[in-house]
Design an enzyme around this catalytic site. Structure first.
Site: not given
Length: 187
Positions: A48, A139
């Site tokens: 990512k 998150s």
């Protein structure tokens, strides 16, 4: 049900942790490798965090993967249009993201950094620069951010702070794992 019709209690962009730390002439961007759909882990080693603009920019994303790739492609185009001007390229991308009907539906957030600046980009048109050179999204972003801030006053370098903070986030956030990718640049 189409992806953009998902109920609000299933925000895809929350399922990851991306962290940036600027310290001692280095900027480090780290991201975990977990890809989750709901409560199911579908991949543990996703990348990512990646280099953009011939390696001069590091970007990390939290959100729907296809949406993030679209944003990376758009940012690459803006960086070609405005070479060595990350802030300008990001502002132009944010304008497009906010006003373009297709882009407006993308569910992702990005952290980007070059030798001069770290920025958070959101779909609401925000281009935010952290005050202290540390920022987290996703998150587990707030857990990693708190840990990094606590470690910033130590003798640890930027990359080590990212590693330790990401490990702390992985201990707390079920959507974050310990398979971390970290990229660094000299500032």
């Amino acid at each position: 049900m189409a992806p953009n019709d998902l109920p609000n209690h299933f925000p895809a962009w929350h399922g990851t942790t991306i962290l940036t730390v600027r310290k001692g002439g280095i900027v480090a961007v780290g991201g975990d490798g977990q890809v989750s759909i709901g409560q199911t882990i579908v991949k543990a080693n996703a990348k990512k965090v990646r280099r953009l603009a011939k390696g001069d920019v590091i970007g990390g994303f939290a959100g729907a993967t296809a949406d993030a790739f679209t944003l990376f492609e758009r940012l690459e185009a803006k960086l070609e249009q405005y070479p060595a001007q990350l802030m300008r390229a990001c502002v132009e991308l944010a304008k497009d993201w906010r006003t373009d009907r297709y882009l407006r539906r993308l569910e992702a957030m990005m952290i980007v950094a070059d030798k001069d600046v770290s920025l958070v980009l959101t779909g609401t048109g925000d281009v935010l620069e952290p005050e202290n050179g540390i920022v987290g999204i996703g998150s587990g972003g707030n857990y990693a951010l708190a840990a990094a801030r606590a470690l910033a006053d130590t003798d640890l370098d930027a990359e080590t702070i990212v590693k330790k903070a990401m490990a702390i986030a992985a201990d707390i956030c079920v959507y974050t794992n310990r398979n971390v990718t970290i990229e660094t640049l000299k500032t």
